[in-house]
Design a protein around this motif. Structure first.
Motif, PDB file in Angstrom:
ATOM      1  N   HIS A 121       3.458  -1.349 -12.074  1.00  0.00           N
ATOM      2  CA  HIS A 121       3.808  -0.376 -12.935  1.00  0.00           C
ATOM      3  C   HIS A 121       2.702  -0.044 -13.888  1.00  0.00           C
ATOM      4  CE1 HIS A 121       6.201   1.967 -15.914  1.00  0.00           C
ATOM      5  NE2 HIS A 121       5.768   1.254 -16.924  1.00  0.00           N
ATOM      6  N   GLY A 122       2.269   1.402 -14.004  1.00  0.00           N
ATOM      7  CA  GLY A 122       1.167   2.026 -14.705  1.00  0.00           C
ATOM      8  C   GLY A 122      -0.300   1.728 -14.586  1.00  0.00           C
ATOM      9  N   LEU A 123      -0.313   0.872 -13.288  1.00  0.00           N
ATOM     10  CA  LEU A 123      -1.677   0.380 -12.891  1.00  0.00           C
ATOM     11  C   LEU A 123      -1.914   0.802 -11.674  1.00  0.00           C
ATOM     12  CD1 LEU A 123      -1.943  -3.111 -14.690  1.00  0.00           C
ATOM     13  CD2 LEU A 123      -3.323  -1.336 -15.076  1.00  0.00           C
ATOM     14  N   PRO A 124      -3.073   1.303 -11.036  1.00  0.00           N
ATOM     15  CA  PRO A 124      -3.535   1.412  -9.773  1.00  0.00           C
ATOM     16  C   PRO A 124      -3.553  -0.007  -9.034  1.00  0.00           C
ATOM     17  CG  PRO A 124      -5.400   1.562 -11.060  1.00  0.00           C
ATOM     18  CD  PRO A 124      -4.436   1.352 -11.940  1.00  0.00           C
ATOM     19  N   SER A 125      -3.300   0.151  -7.657  1.00  0.00           N
ATOM     20  CA  SER A 125      -3.481  -1.012  -6.893  1.00  0.00           C
ATOM     21  C   SER A 125      -3.321  -0.836  -5.502  1.00  0.00           C
ATOM     22  CB  SER A 125      -1.917  -2.043  -7.140  1.00  0.00           C
ATOM     23  OG  SER A 125      -0.803  -1.353  -6.637  1.00  0.00           O
ATOM     24  N   SER A 126      -3.759  -1.642  -4.539  1.00  0.00           N
ATOM     25  CA  SER A 126      -3.619  -1.402  -3.105  1.00  0.00           C
ATOM     26  C   SER A 126      -2.063  -1.106  -2.482  1.00  0.00           C
ATOM     27  CB  SER A 126      -4.214  -2.397  -2.479  1.00  0.00           C
ATOM     28  OG  SER A 126      -3.679  -3.852  -2.777  1.00  0.00           O
ATOM     29  N   TYR A 127      -2.049  -0.536  -1.436  1.00  0.00           N
ATOM     30  CA  TYR A 127      -0.791  -0.003  -0.973  1.00  0.00           C
ATOM     31  C   TYR A 127      -0.629  -0.211   0.553  1.00  0.00           C
ATOM     32  CZ  TYR A 127      -3.012   4.229   0.580  1.00  0.00           C
ATOM     33  OH  TYR A 127      -3.633   5.190   1.199  1.00  0.00           O
ATOM     34  N   VAL A 128       0.457   0.039   1.131  1.00  0.00           N
ATOM     35  CA  VAL A 128       0.467   0.391   2.626  1.00  0.00           C
ATOM     36  C   VAL A 128       1.375   1.303   2.972  1.00  0.00           C
ATOM     37  CG1 VAL A 128       0.018  -2.150   3.332  1.00  0.00           C
ATOM     38  CG2 VAL A 128       2.405  -1.386   2.569  1.00  0.00           C
ATOM     39  N   ASP A 129       1.167   2.070   3.977  1.00  0.00           N
ATOM     40  CA  ASP A 129       2.021   3.247   4.386  1.00  0.00           C
ATOM     41  C   ASP A 129       3.269   2.803   5.136  1.00  0.00           C
ATOM     42  OD1 ASP A 129       0.279   5.384   3.580  1.00  0.00           O
ATOM     43  OD2 ASP A 129      -0.824   5.207   5.314  1.00  0.00           O
ATOM     44  N   ASP A 130       3.225   1.424   5.529  1.00  0.00           N
ATOM     45  CA  ASP A 130       4.283   1.221   6.450  1.00  0.00           C
ATOM     46  C   ASP A 130       4.750  -0.206   6.006  1.00  0.00           C
ATOM     47  OD1 ASP A 130       5.983  -0.146   8.437  1.00  0.00           O
ATOM     48  OD2 ASP A 130       5.386   1.344   9.935  1.00  0.00           O
ATOM     49  N   ALA A 131       5.960  -0.606   5.418  1.00  0.00           N
ATOM     50  CA  ALA A 131       6.253  -1.943   5.029  1.00  0.00           C
ATOM     51  C   ALA A 131       5.922  -3.060   6.070  1.00  0.00           C
ATOM     52  CB  ALA A 131       7.838  -1.946   4.722  1.00  0.00           C
ATOM     53  N   ALA A 132       5.766  -2.766   7.412  1.00  0.00           N
ATOM     54  CA  ALA A 132       5.387  -3.597   8.306  1.00  0.00           C
ATOM     55  C   ALA A 132       4.009  -3.951   8.202  1.00  0.00           C
ATOM     56  CB  ALA A 132       5.613  -3.170   9.770  1.00  0.00           C
ATOM     57  N   ASP A 133       3.241  -3.201   7.464  1.00  0.00           N
ATOM     58  CA  ASP A 133       1.720  -3.679   7.365  1.00  0.00           C
ATOM     59  C   ASP A 133       1.301  -4.685   6.289  1.00  0.00           C
ATOM     60  OD1 ASP A 133       1.056  -2.122   9.408  1.00  0.00           O
ATOM     61  OD2 ASP A 133       0.657  -0.285   8.263  1.00  0.00           O
ATOM     62  N   ASP A 539     -15.360   1.207  -9.279  1.00  0.00           N
ATOM     63  CA  ASP A 539     -14.643   0.131  -8.975  1.00  0.00           C
ATOM     64  C   ASP A 539     -13.266   0.523  -8.319  1.00  0.00           C
ATOM     65  OD1 ASP A 539     -12.407   1.229 -11.084  1.00  0.00           O
ATOM     66  OD2 ASP A 539     -14.280   0.749 -12.526  1.00  0.00           O
ATOM     67  N   LEU A 540     -12.689  -0.487  -7.772  1.00  0.00           N
ATOM     68  CA  LEU A 540     -11.469  -0.180  -7.041  1.00  0.00           C
ATOM     69  C   LEU A 540     -10.313   0.615  -7.914  1.00  0.00           C
ATOM     70  CD1 LEU A 540     -10.963  -3.471  -4.934  1.00  0.00           C
ATOM     71  CD2 LEU A 540     -12.125  -1.179  -4.323  1.00  0.00           C
ATOM     72  N   GLY A 541     -10.300   0.542  -9.056  1.00  0.00           N
ATOM     73  CA  GLY A 541      -9.178   0.988  -9.809  1.00  0.00           C
ATOM     74  C   GLY A 541      -9.548   2.609  -9.820  1.00  0.00           C
ATOM     75  N   MET A 542     -10.610   2.990  -9.948  1.00  0.00           N
ATOM     76  CA  MET A 542     -11.067   4.471  -9.989  1.00  0.00           C
ATOM     77  C   MET A 542     -10.811   5.045  -8.498  1.00  0.00           C
ATOM     78  SD  MET A 542     -11.303   5.028 -12.976  1.00  0.00           S
ATOM     79  CE  MET A 542     -11.258   6.917 -12.351  1.00  0.00           C
ATOM     80  N   LEU A 543     -11.098   4.202  -7.515  1.00  0.00           N
ATOM     81  CA  LEU A 543     -10.989   4.966  -6.019  1.00  0.00           C
ATOM     82  C   LEU A 543      -9.478   4.829  -5.715  1.00  0.00           C
ATOM     83  CD1 LEU A 543     -13.501   2.379  -4.138  1.00  0.00           C
ATOM     84  CD2 LEU A 543     -13.638   4.977  -4.566  1.00  0.00           C
ATOM     85  N   CYS A 544      -8.433   4.344  -6.507  1.00  0.00           N
ATOM     86  CA  CYS A 544      -7.255   4.735  -6.212  1.00  0.00           C
ATOM     87  C   CYS A 544      -6.962   6.343  -6.444  1.00  0.00           C
ATOM     88  CB  CYS A 544      -6.165   3.815  -7.105  1.00  0.00           C
ATOM     89  SG  CYS A 544      -6.428   2.059  -6.645  1.00  0.00           S
ATOM     90  N   TYR A 545      -7.862   6.758  -7.165  1.00  0.00           N
ATOM     91  CA  TYR A 545      -7.599   8.320  -7.587  1.00  0.00           C
ATOM     92  C   TYR A 545      -8.856   9.090  -7.079  1.00  0.00           C
ATOM     93  CZ  TYR A 545      -4.715   5.859 -10.972  1.00  0.00           C
ATOM     94  OH  TYR A 545      -3.694   5.041 -11.544  1.00  0.00           O
ATOM     95  N   SER A 546     -10.019   8.391  -6.888  1.00  0.00           N
ATOM     96  CA  SER A 546     -10.950   9.253  -6.622  1.00  0.00           C
ATOM     97  C   SER A 546     -11.573   8.798  -5.268  1.00  0.00           C
ATOM     98  CB  SER A 546     -12.334   9.045  -7.666  1.00  0.00           C
ATOM     99  OG  SER A 546     -11.901   9.728  -8.944  1.00  0.00           O
ATOM    100  N   PRO A 547     -11.463   9.530  -4.030  1.00  0.00           N
ATOM    101  CA  PRO A 547     -11.906   8.963  -2.958  1.00  0.00           C
ATOM    102  C   PRO A 547     -13.157   8.758  -2.836  1.00  0.00           C
ATOM    103  CG  PRO A 547     -11.306  11.256  -2.712  1.00  0.00           C
ATOM    104  CD  PRO A 547     -10.978  10.994  -4.079  1.00  0.00           C
TER     105      PRO A 547
END
Length: 762
Positions: A121-133, A539-547
């Motif tokens: 909530h409110g923070l960037p983080s890593s993610y997956v497209d598919d729950a199986a991943d 940093d990884l936080g900014m890469l969640c918004y900036s490719p």
């Protein structure tokens, strides 16, 4: 073993996270303390890993269990250590309670297993497209006296030796508490036989690789700059065995998905246990938590490999490319761009910009970016920031008129913003002087004649979003360069009372993230390139918004070799903004050839920071060739596996201070090698580059770009190029004998020379 993520549970109190690449084992003991048992290469599961809990009676130890002189938290490896109940090392959590105590007793209270990976909530983080991943484990630890719950969240991914971890704190009690310390990662390792790698520097020389062996005590990096993770220390560290190299050996790496004040430290105790912790810096941080409220800490991600520093990089590069960067530009080829800043600075009008863009279009450039000076009363750095409306003297038809002219050429159009800042000489400041971060009754420091807006105030974020939305809606704008050139001083949030002043830095970062998120929701096809005086917020936080993120304001090719080499330890080439600029270079005054400037910038998101109309006809033809070459190979460069071969931080002067790296396509049929010489020396020895990542069974034809070589056109097996090596002591690196021989002298060597090798499987 399968590389699918699994969380194996034994007796509801022991957990084995694995995916066939790594294993992470934790266990709640009889006292309810969550212990760390193992982290490393994947191991076969067993019903009980309890034998890894080691107890020993030691003099001077304090023991929380009556009559048990062997049980001391000081000697146990823990997942959420606390200070004050027999452990004297740095804690993962510290909570100030109504009676003034900071002692907590967090005990195991249950777990949940979730398919996939929940967002924070409110923070960037890593993610997956598919729950199986991915598979996620949540473990609750409760202090029953104050009724506070700490939830530790762990995610293991498919096909990656990476685990993500975060912490949240929920106040279920009846009285407010104050969080004074919460680490996103706390990892107790069984020994201290590690070498630490940190990425350290300053403006214009970001992310230099610095290594040192662990020693007893605390070794720490961090940032207290408020608005950014900073140029000085990057929020990422590696711990490697002393014999680890780029290509072999055990390495653990960890990075924080966060862009503000942080700390990362390793504490080595008297018994050689190494405790790695990473999270929000506790200095100046206090979060007031009322009953019913929850605080979410940022995420940390960490990886384990036996394949050296390059193996660590591959894990992080894959993580960033597939589970951090998001949106349509995650998988699309990024456009080759030209930025007008070093060509014009503030001295431009619409026609001049269009002429620069037209020449760039002839060279094959795809995106024109208008930098600083297009808005408000901006004719220098003392005015205009905060007034995000086009300057009609420079742009008579507004942003729409310029964008149409650029678009009509068949080019994309982009724009520079510095949305977090304001000049006193601006309409925004005159209307809202209280929107600047400042401490009442104290003088304000300035930096670059600008001040920091209080992004902890939602009204400020709303205002800036409205201004940016209006500009982006007025024209076909495909890209923005988001700059941030000023750290926070006199931090105080005038919108909140004294209980909440320890929250200002974190709330500022949350506001900055919110603005990024709102813009991308409104304009989902927008590329946001991050920038903070260059690489101050890489940093990884900014890469969640900036490719992609501008790696450094220093565009000198020689300096960029070190900057990009260090950056690549954790961040993929597709995230590294790298451009060809003017010479003499504006940061170092160094002269380097167009060939070398290009050969360095190729290994990033490629572009130009100059007026191509000022080049000679020969140079312009080279630019056209270079742009076409990059377009041909950018998929390989941005999605392939990157290998560092020769470090600029470990220079052997006999070999001309070489730097070398390479990238190999996923199918291993194409590779591009960058080969760079620094200073020429006479009578240099022969040298070879031992390549990596090739298919040993394939035959590769070698083509030399931007130089000459005796092996140009040669055909070699992959195993030969990796084990025997590729000759690189000829041609542009000079004659080994020092003699001039027309048959063998393939080119005149000079300082800062370079060439590329393209390897194509037959």
């Amino acid at each position: 073993m399968s590389n699918q993520p699994r969380i194996l549970v034994h007796d509801a109190s022991e957990f084995h996270l694995t995916n066939g690449l790594v294993s992470y084992v934790i266990r709640a003991n009889e006292q309810g303390k969550l212990l760390h048992l193992y982290y490393g290469a994947a191991v076969t599961d067993r019903d009980d890993f309890g034998y890894l809990v080691e107890l020993q009676r030691r003099s001077t130890a304090c023991c929380p269990v009556t009559g048990n002189l062997s049980y001391s938290l000081e000697h146990l490896r823990q997942e959420c250590p606390e200070y004050g109940a027999s452990d004297y090392r740095m804690p993962a959590v510290s909570i100030a309670q109504p009676n003034g105590s900071r002692l907590t007793n967090l005990t195991y209270a249950g777990y949940r297993i979730i398919d996939g990976k929940p967002a924070l909530h409110g923070l960037p983080s890593s993610y997956v497209d598919d729950a199986a991943d991915a598979a996620t484990l949540e473990i609750d630890l409760v202090d029953t006296l104050i009724n506070v719950t700490v939830t530790l969240t762990y995610t293991v991914f498919a096909n990656l030796p990476v685990i993500a971890r975060s912490s949240s704190i929920h106040n279920n009690g009846t009285a407010a508490v104050d969080i004074e310390r919460v680490m996103s990662l706390s990892l107790d390792l069984p020994d201290d036989n590690y070498v630490t790698t940190q990425l350290t520097g300053s403006w214009a020389r970001e992310r230099s690789i610095v290594r040192h062996p662990l020693h007893p005590g605390i070794q720490q990096i961090g940032s207290l700059r408020g608005s950014a993770s900073g140029h000085v220390h990057n929020p990422a560290v590696a711990l490697a065995r002393p014999n680890a190299t780029e290509s072999a050996g055990e390495v653990i790496g960890a990075a924080l998905v966060y862009s503000g004040n942080f700390e990362a430290h390793v504490e080595v105790d008297a018994f050689a246990v190494s405790r790695l912790q990473m999270g929000i810096a506790d200095f100046g941080f206090t979060w007031h938590l009322e009953p019913g409220e929850e605080f979410q800490a940022p995420e940390a991600v960490f990886a384990y490999t036996t394949e050296g520093y390059n193996g660590l990089s591959h894990a992080f590069h894959d993580l960033v490319r597939h589970h951090v960067v998001r949106g349509p530009w995650r998988d699309k080829e990024r456009p080759v761009l030209i930025n007008n800043w070093e060509a014009t600075y503030f001295n431009f009008n619409e026609d001049k910009l269009v002429s620069i863009a037209a020449k760039a279009k002839d060279a094959g450039v795809e995106l024109f970016v208008l930098d600083d000076g297009w808005f408000g009363e901006r004719s220098g750095d003392t005015a205009g920031l905060g007034d995000w409306t086009p300057n009609k003297q420079r742009l008579p038809e507004g942003m729409g008129g310029l964008a149409r002219r650029i678009n009509d050429m068949g080019m994309l159009f982009g724009l520079w913003f510095e949305p977090e800042m304001v000049n006193m000489d601006s309409d925004l400041y005159r209307a809202h002087p209280d929107w600047v971060l400042h401490t009442p009754d104290r003088p304000m420091s300035h930096g670059r004649n600008q001040y920091v807006l209080n992004f902890a105030n939602p009204d400020v974020v709303d205002n800036i979003f409205g201004q940016m939305h209006a500009v982006l809606s007025s024209a076909n704008i495909s890209y923005i360069k988001w700059d941030m050139n000023r750290y926070i001083t006199e931090a105080y949030d005038v919108t909140r009372d004294e209980r909440h002043q320890g929250e200002v830095f974190h709330r500022y970062i949350l506001g900055m993230y919110e603005l990024n998120q709102r813009l991308l929701e409104a304009f989902p096809d927008l590329i946001i390139e991050g920038c903070a005086s260059g690489g101050g917020r890489f940093d990884l936080g900014m890469l969640c918004y900036s490719p992609q993120i501008w790696a450094s304001d220093d565009t000198d090719a020689v300096e960029r070799m070190s900057i990009q080499y260090g950056t690549s330890l954790f961040y993929p080439l597709a995230s590294i903004g790298a451009h060809v600029s003017i010479v003499p270079n504006h940061q170092t005054n160094r002269l380097t050839t167009l060939n070398t400037r290009t050969n360095v910038a190729m290994f990033g998101t490629f572009g130009y920071e100059l007026d191509l109309g000022t080049l000679t006809d020969e140079e312009f033809e080279q630019v056209k060739h270079d742009v076409a070459f990059f377009k041909q190979y950018r998929e390989t460069i941005h999605t392939g596996d990157f290998y560092r071969l020769v470090s600029p931080f470990e220079i052997d002067p006999r070999r001309n201070g070489k730097t070398a790296w390479m990238v190999v396509s996923q199918d291993k049929r194409t590779a591009i090698v960058g080969d760079y010489a620094m200073l020429e020396h006479p009578m240099s020895p022969f040298s070879r580059l031992h390549l990596e990542g090739l298919d040993p069974q394939l035959e590769y034809q070698v083509e030399v770009i931007g130089g000459a070589s005796t092996i140009n056109g040669g055909i070699f097996h992959g195993d030969e190029l990796m084990r025997v090596g590729m000759i690189d002591s000829d041609a542009s690196t000079g004659s080994s004998s020092g003699e001039v021989d027309d048959a063998n002298n393939l080119g005149d060597p000079h300082d800062f020379d370079s060439r590329l090798f393209v390897l194509t499987a037959r």
